[in-house]
Write a protein that holds these residues in place. Structure first.
Motif, mmCIF file in Angstrom:
data_model
loop_
_atom_site.group_PDB
_atom_site.id
_atom_site.type_symbol
_atom_site.label_atom_id
_atom_site.label_comp_id
_atom_site.label_asym_id
_atom_site.label_seq_id
_atom_site.Cartn_x
_atom_site.Cartn_y
_atom_site.Cartn_z
ATOM 1 N N GLU B 2 35.405 47.179 40.806
ATOM 2 C CA GLU B 2 34.870 45.961 40.203
ATOM 3 C C GLU B 2 33.342 45.971 40.159
ATOM 4 N N ILE B 7 31.357 37.706 40.235
ATOM 5 C CA ILE B 7 32.808 37.578 40.078
ATOM 6 C C ILE B 7 33.129 36.130 39.706
ATOM 7 N N TYR B 8 34.139 35.966 38.882
ATOM 8 C CA TYR B 8 34.574 34.635 38.466
ATOM 9 C C TYR B 8 36.019 34.436 38.902
ATOM 10 N N LEU B 9 36.279 33.314 39.531
ATOM 11 C CA LEU B 9 37.642 33.061 40.015
ATOM 12 C C LEU B 9 38.195 31.774 39.388
ATOM 13 N N MET B 22 41.027 36.637 38.804
ATOM 14 C CA MET B 22 39.659 37.061 39.010
ATOM 15 C C MET B 22 39.216 37.878 37.818
ATOM 16 N N VAL B 49 42.779 33.935 48.065
ATOM 17 C CA VAL B 49 41.492 34.649 48.024
ATOM 18 C C VAL B 49 41.568 35.900 48.907
ATOM 19 N N MET B 52 43.564 38.535 47.204
ATOM 20 C CA MET B 52 42.794 39.149 46.128
ATOM 21 C C MET B 52 41.807 40.159 46.714
ATOM 22 N N VAL B 67 31.044 35.296 44.169
ATOM 23 C CA VAL B 67 31.641 34.423 43.153
ATOM 24 C C VAL B 67 30.586 33.483 42.574
ATOM 25 N N PHE B 70 33.753 29.124 40.586
ATOM 26 C CA PHE B 70 35.128 29.003 41.050
ATOM 27 C C PHE B 70 35.724 27.819 40.297
#
Lengths: 733, 712
Positions: B2, B7-9, B22, B49, B52, B67, B70
């Protein structure tokens, strides 16, 4: 007779696989829904968009009902009569052609009353006439001597409104401008009428297009077979439902005061003869037709009987022609609910039709009340009365203003075996009721509401309480005044009668308070129904005051009937009565008088005092006699009249009330009671009285009958048990 | 894999599963499911989470620290409402109108009844009241339709009402007076009195939450907001707290039912806007996907176990409705227009009087379909799919759950086939055909019923049962293309992640134009309209800025609801962008006339009656920068397996290829009839249909045999 009307030739129900059947069946239903949506969208009238006083449906070529919408039930039973009248008048001349639409509002040719205008369209495919699509909607005004076409002063039908006897409004796909112009010139509200007509035409067009698509895809014979199959399926289910019910005669009677000219009393008598798989509705004994507009024609009679029948006997059966087939109506000509031309009928829907609906609900509820598997469908009468209020004049901006206020739908619901009536229930003929917001009405016209709220003690007392009704007050606002017209009934007749010993819901009333006070002071003074009812200077307008002017400072108010109660009020759980008092639906005074429930300072039932009070009331029912049995514990199925294994009626306490084919009232204890003993909102026409029938042993209330003083009490349940059948097994628990 | 970028959740908590999705910078989406932990939902979020983090091989804290955003879709508000677990709420109204919320315009007694049940009067019930009569108080005051005060507020009475309600244990207040949206002074004053008397109580004013005409719906929105606010605020605070403690430093957004996400703080103040947050996620996810794929018109369909949720994207926008029902009440707050119908994989089939009927009864998740072996005895739609071989009894949910095909066959034989005199597979095929036809009828109703042609729409199909039925109902409808999103099994979570920040403000105001021979726009005061929008815009833009979105990433749309006078149906018309002036008004009115004819037919409108402008609304959309999805990167397609499937249309057994979705390379095309399996769902591709895998992992199915890889 309904049964004899469906006779023209039609294709046979052919074999069709059940999967395709269900697919097409669902599409027919979807088409009917789309018809309704289309009409509602185009129409601008609150009667259609808010009160849903319209209906749509699909019909076979001979007029048999295939589908109907969930709107006002009166109409659908009658649109088939409209279509059959068109077939009779035009079909014989070969004058029903592709692309035609017919308009009709003649009550002697199928309409319920003149404002209910139907537009029906034949559906052709490959040159063959296969079906009809129809729409019917209540119009705000179709001309005549009074605004809204409620011709309360009329003496014959010619005075009441325009009469469209079946005209080709659309011929070969083209709107006939000459007819359109003629119609629009006869109404006071051409804009509303024009929109509603456009909506009905659009709804029919949608139905025609969708049906043709179905014919193209599946073949017309297949679709027809599904239509016929649906009708047959409903007929089979309805007949099997009737087989679950013992044979017998179930009677009901109701009254209407004031015929528009004088405060005379009329009655509708219904005897439902149930034998095997057939039902006969017999109206023998009903008053002769009135000289005023309260009558209805055959069409209204049929619509009203069906309105009682469908929710009680066929709630789980799809409503179409099949349900009508086992039904026969016998009504002498020239009576209140089968008037002879040219009797005036413009008030039919809110007068004779309403009363017929009430007796249909009562008689059929008595019938299903005998069958354990169906008795949950039995209901006391829901708001057995209607009050129409129209307002007209100039709006704030000087434009013409006219409206029919439909808030009067918010009466009380009838109670049933296992639940209280709905507080604010809507009318029985409307499966999905709605009223407008106060803000919407105030935005639309020059009026101001002072209150719109529940009125305490309006629900009929009972083991299950009848639903509370509402009342409202309003005044002209921002203008010099308005012309009001009020026609109603049930102000001196408790139409919302109870079931199984429940008391009737409170009566309606129409009030006017003349004043020259400022709005702010009126807002301070009159903020609930009680504040007006207690006002010394308020005028009681009676059932049908007709037209009057409300000027600045004048307040008009009206209250509607509450729902009938179910079961002896003395058997209501004191905890529930205490809750009703806490919530304000019942006042503590009437909790004591009607339910015998005495509350302590904290609002909880005082059980000792309650037992004393209840015993006192029971003793008074026996007119000084002694109680020979203790009241039965508040258990069991809660019906007043039970049936013993030896074929006798009996009270829950076990007291014998005679054979089921004899009048049980002969064995009951009977006395006449003053209306004030049944609640603060009960009022009686001078020709009426209340008779109370109680168990001679335990004094349980079995029935409270509203009856003409000079009449015998009604023998309301007469069972004809078949000696060889299982009837007893069916009806005893 | 990654990388180390942001990061986008997105997380969606359903009744059974908590879905977490994600998307890292490279766009390679990953999703996990954990069991929902009722009563302690934040724990379920945290374990998702952790799962993941484990999947991608980093520590949970490291994951959370990276992140950026969220997004969270929550059914917390909906559940609290349905279960009546909100805060004890007191209502203060204009004297004489306290029963508005009890009367519900009589609409309450038919809530939840299907058209079939409307005539069943013994089933009518009013919903359990949110504010029973004992918690309602009326105060003397009155304002008229123009906002003029007719009776001044009786402050003494207001104080008394507040004190009484507080003494009765009320912790949240709702104030809803007649015409308060025209003149909010009395409501505001009562609000002040409540804050003085009960500083800890929650207060909602109707003029703030829903300044729209119609006192019942406005009161309901006000009451529901207060009823839900304390528990929703508490819940959102707990979730955010748990995440922050575990290293999360980014933005926490909540999906609303209106058209996007909003900062958690704002959501806690307006929980009534979250009432359709669950299903809205799928629609908003579809909106993002539609933009990415270049589709302007989409029918979104979410078919789960018990319900079929349908909505429309028209011309690149989700349809918003301003009347809907929640928990037995009717609201006029704007909400995505989603039609839910009781039909899904769990719908029960039965024979009634020799005719096949399906639903609306559902076996739900428990006991579920017969083939689950959890005690269900009545055959369902899923059982039919298993009998037909469309759903594999061995590879259901990637083989995690074995299905009892024999039992499903037996149930269909007993309940359907024998009574109808059909063989078992014919009966099962019949169930599938009937369900597909009913769904097509529903889709036709919502498109044609609004004046749209369903053939102009692409269908997006998601939800557990959707992919097995979409080609069936799609063909029946006459649609040309179906898209099954790569995120279809976690589509709501994707919506929470992908949605834009959305803020809307509206105001109810009556303006009239035209009439007689005048042009319709004549008489509408453009200066006044401009002022109204200036005010609405300002609120919206400020809120978006508060959420941390730059002005250049923000788009503003202004709409006016218009109608012909004397007609009660409004159409929402979008104003051209730019300053509001006379030209804007003329363009909008012209647009209204065009739209009206399209919806209701030529000549349906009564032009001579003039026009009315009723609701003015600004909607600001702030676009946080997020990566687009990209595909998984399989290079070559493996060889398909094969099994016999009973084709429900051809009504015979056919050997069909069985493909594994996750093994398909981008651009792979395959012709139906075929089955495409995915660990979470099964896709049925009918005969004559062609499926293609989009580079981003979505499956496109062309029903007309054309080229599904082509553009929109």
């Amino acid at each position: 007779m309904i049964a004899s009307q469906a006779s023209t030739s039609r294709p046979e129900e052919t074999a069709i696989d059940p999967i395709t059947f269900e697919v097409i069946r669902h599409k027919l239903q979807a088409i009917t829904e789309e018809q309704g949506l289309t009409l509602k969208r185009v129409s601008g009238s609150p009667v259609v968009t808010e009160a849903t006083d319209f209906n749509n449906g699909l019909y076979l070529a001979d007029g048999s009902i295939v589908t109907m919408g969930p709107q006002v039930i009166f109409h659908t039973g009658t649109m088939t009569t409209v279509i059959r009248s068109i077939i009779k008048d035009f079909g014989s001349r070969g004058d029903i052609q592709e692309g035609d639409m017919f308009i009709l509002n003649d009550p002697y040719r199928g309409a319920v009353h003149q404002p209910d205008v139907s537009i029906v369209a034949p559906v052709f495919y490959q040159g063959r006439h296969i079906a009809w699509a129809g729409s019917c909607a209540h119009q705000l005004d179709v001309g005549g001597m009074s605004f809204g076409s409620w011709a309360y002063a009329a003496t014959d039908v010619q005075q009441e409104a325009m009469l469209l006897t079946g005209l080709k409004l659309i011929e070969g796909g083209r709107l006939r401008q000459d007819i359109w112009q003629m119609i629009m010139s006869m109404t006071r509200l051409p804009n509303y009428l024009g929109l509603d007509f456009k909506g009905m035409i659009a709804a029919n067009n949608v139905a025609i297009q969708r049906l043709i698509t179905l014919f193209q895809r599946y073949g017309a014979p297949t679709v027809e077979a599904v239509m016929i199959g649906e009708i047959n399926a409903s007929e089979r289910r309805f007949r099997s439902r009737l087989r679950e019910i013992p044979d017998g005669i179930f009677r009901a009677r109701d009254y209407i005061e004031h015929d528009g000219h004088a405060n005379r009393l009329y009655e509708v008598c219904l005897a439902v003869h149930k034998a095997g798989e057939e039902l006969v509705f017999d109206l023998e004994g009903t008053s002769a037709q009135a000289p005023g507009f309260i009558n209805c024609t055959w069409s209204g009679l049929k619509g009203a009987l069906l309105t009682g029948l469908l929710p009680i006997l066929a709630p789980d059966i799809r409503w179409n022609e099949g349900v009508l087939k086992p039904v026969t109506i016998n009504a002498p000509e020239g009576i209140l609910c089968n008037a002879k031309w040219p009797a005036p009928v413009s008030g039919a829907t809110v007068c004779a039709v309403w009363i017929v609906m009430n007796v249909s609900v009562s008689a059929l509820s008595r019938m299903v009340g005998c069958v354990p598997g169906l008795m949950h469908e039995a209901q006391a009468v829901t708001k057995g009365q209607m009050s129409v209020l129209t307002l007209g004049g100039r709006n704030r901006d000087g434009e013409a203003y006219g409206t029919l206020l439909l808030d009067s739908m918010a009466g009380g619901g009838g109670a049933s075996l296992d639940r209280d009536g709905l507080d604010g229930s809507g009318d029985y003929d409307v499966p999905r009721p709605a009223i407008a917001n106060v803000e919407a009405n105030e935005a639309l016209g020059p009026i101001l509401y002072l209150f719109r709220s529940f009125v305490p003690d309006t629900g009929g007392a009972g083991r299950r309480r009848g639903g509370a009704s509402t009342g409202l007050a309003l005044l002209p606002y921002d203008v010099d005044g308005l012309d009001a017209m009020v026609i109603g009934h049930g102000v001196e007749v408790p139409n919302s009668i109870g079931l199984s010993g429940g008391l009737p819901g409170g009566c309606a009333c129409h009030l006017l308070r003349r004043s020259s006070e400022a709005v702010s002071s009126l807002l301070q003074k009159y903020h609930d129904a009680g504040s007006l009812l207690e006002d010394a200077e308020v005028q009681d307008l009676g059932a049908k005051p007709g037209g009057f002017r409300i000027g600045p400072g004048d307040v008009f108010a009206y209250l509607f009937q509450g729902g009938g109660g179910y079961g002896d009020p003395l058997q209501r759980d004191p905890g529930l009565v205490a809750r009703d008092v806490a919530l304000g639906y019942v006042t503590s005074h009437w909790a004591a008088e009607l339910y015998g429930v005495i509350l302590d300072a904290a609002g909880a039932p005082d059980m000792t005092a309650t037992a004393v009070k209840r015993r006192e009331i029971r003793l008074s029912r026996l007119g000084g006699g002694e109680m020979k049995a203790a009241p039965s514990a508040n258990s069991g199925e809660g019906r007043a009249l039970r049936i013993s294994p030896d074929g006798h009626f009996c009270c829950a306490c076990g007291a014998d009330l005679g054979q089921v084919d004899r009048n049980w009232k002969d064995m009951a204890s009977c006395r006449t009671v003053e209306p004030i003993l049944c609640g603060p909102h009960l009022r009686l026409h001078e020709e009426l009285e209340l008779r109370e029938f109680s168990c001679p042993q335990c004094a349980a209330l079995l029935e409270l009958e509203v009856c003409r003083r000079d009449e015998q009490s009604l023998w309301n349940i007469e069972l004809h048990l078949r000696p060889e059948g299982d009837d007893l097994k069916i009806i005893t628990l | 894999m990654e990388g180390d970028g942001p990061i986008y959740l997105g997380v969606d908590i359903g009744g059974t599963f908590t879905d977490l999705i994600m998307i890292p910078r490279n766009g390679r989406m990953k999703a996990v499911k954990t069991l929902t932990t009722p009563g302690d939902l934040e724990t379920g979020v945290l374990s998702a989470v952790r799962l993941m983090a484990e999947t991608i091989g980093i520590a949970p804290r490291d994951l959370l620290q990276r992140v950026e955003i969220f997004g969270h879709g929550t059914t917390q508000a909906t559940n609290a409402l349905i279960e009546r677990k909100g805060t004890r709420t007191g209502l203060i109204t204009t004297r004489g109108f306290g029963d508005t919320i009890g009367l519900q315009r009589l609409l309450g007694l038919t809530v939840g009844l299907s058209a079939d049940q409307l005539g069943w009067y013994s089933k009518r019930r009013y919903p359990e009241p949110i504010v029973p009569r004992t918690f309602r108080r009326e105060v003397p005051e009155r304002v008229d339709h123009a906002g003029r005060v007719l009776l001044a507020l009786d402050e003494g009475a207001a104080r008394k009402a507040v004190a009484e309600l507080a003494a009765a244990g009320v912790k949240a207040f709702a104030v809803a007076l007649l015409w308060s949206f025209r003149n909010p002074a009395h409501e505001r004053r009562i609000g002040e009195i409540i804050r003085e008397t009960c500083p800890d109580a929650y207060v909602t004013l109707s003029s703030e939450i829903s300044p729209i005409i119609g006192e019942y719906e406005r009161t309901a929105a006000t009451v529901l907001n207060s009823y839900l606010a304390p528990s929703v605020a508490g819940y959102l605070g707990r979730v955010e707290g748990v995440l922050r403690e575990s290293g999360f430093r980014g933005k926490f957004y909540i999906l609303n039912s209106v058209g996007g996400v909003m900062p958690a703080r704002e959501a806690a103040r307006k929980p009534v806007l979250l009432l359709a947050s669950g299903p809205a996620g799928g629609v908003l996810g579809s909106l993002q996907l539609a933009k990415f794929l270049g589709y302007r018109n989409v029918i979104t369909t979410d078919m789960g176990g018990t319900s079929f949720d349908v909505s429309l994207i028209v011309d690149g926008k989700v349809l918003i409705s301003s009347s809907h029902e929640a928990g037995g009440y009717h609201l006029n707050t704007p909400m995505i227009d989603i039609r839910a119908v009781g039909a899904g994989g769990g719908s029960i089939a039965r024979v009634e009087n020799g005719l096949l009927r399906i639903g609306p009864e559902s076996a739900g998740a428990k006991p579920g379909p017969v083939c689950y072996g959890l005690g269900g005895l009545l055959p369902t739609v899923t059982d039919a799919n298993v009998v037909l071989g469309i759903i594999s009894s061995d590879n259901f949910l990637g083989g995690r759950m074995k299905l009892d095909r024999k039992a499903a066959e037996e149930a269909i034989r007993r309940e359907i086939a024998e009574p109808l005199g059909l063989c078992v597979e014919e009966a099962a095929a019949g169930i599938v055909r009937v369900v597909d036809a009913h769904m097509a009828d529903i889709l036709r109703g919502i498109t044609i019923g609004r004046g749209y042609d369903p053939r102009d729409f692409v269908i997006f199909a998601y939800g557990g049962a959707g992919p097995a039925h979409c080609t069936g109902f799609g063909s029946e409808l006459g649609a040309r293309r179906i898209v099954i999103p790569a995120t279809s099994m976690v589509h709501s979570a994707y919506g929470a992640l992908a949605s834009d920040i959305h803020e809307s403000r509206e105001r109810s105001l009556l303006m009239r134009g035209g009439g007689g021979r005048n042009e319709l726009w004549e008489g509408i005061d453009a200066v006044c309209v401009a002022e109204v929008f200036a005010e609405l815009d300002r609120h919206c833009l400020a809120a978006i800025e508060d959420a941390g979105i730059a002005a250049r990433d923000t788009m503003l749309v202004r709409t006016i609801d218009m109608r012909y006078r004397r007609q009660t149906h409004d159409l929402t018309v979008v104003l051209p962008p730019g300053p509001v002036g006379q030209d804007t008004i003329r363009a909008a009115v012209a647009q209204f006339e065009t739209d009206y004819e399209a919806a209701y037919g030529r000549g349906a409108g009564f032009r001579e009656a003039g026009i009315e402008l009723t609701i003015f609304r600004s909607q600001a959309t702030g676009r946080p920068r997020k990566p687009e999805l990209s595909g998984s990167g399989a290079k070559t397609a493996g060889r398909p397996g094969s099994r016999n499937v009973f084709d429900p249309i051809a009504r015979r057994w056919v050997p069909m290829s069985v493909w594994q979705w996750l093994d398909l390379p981008a651009g792979h095309r395959l012709a139906g009839p075929a089955i495409i399996e995915h660990p979470e769902t099964t896709v049925y591709v009918g005969a004559g249909h062609i499926a293609v895998l989009h580079p981003a992992g979505h499956l496109s199915i062309d029903l007309a045999g054309g080229d599904p890889a082509g553009g929109a």
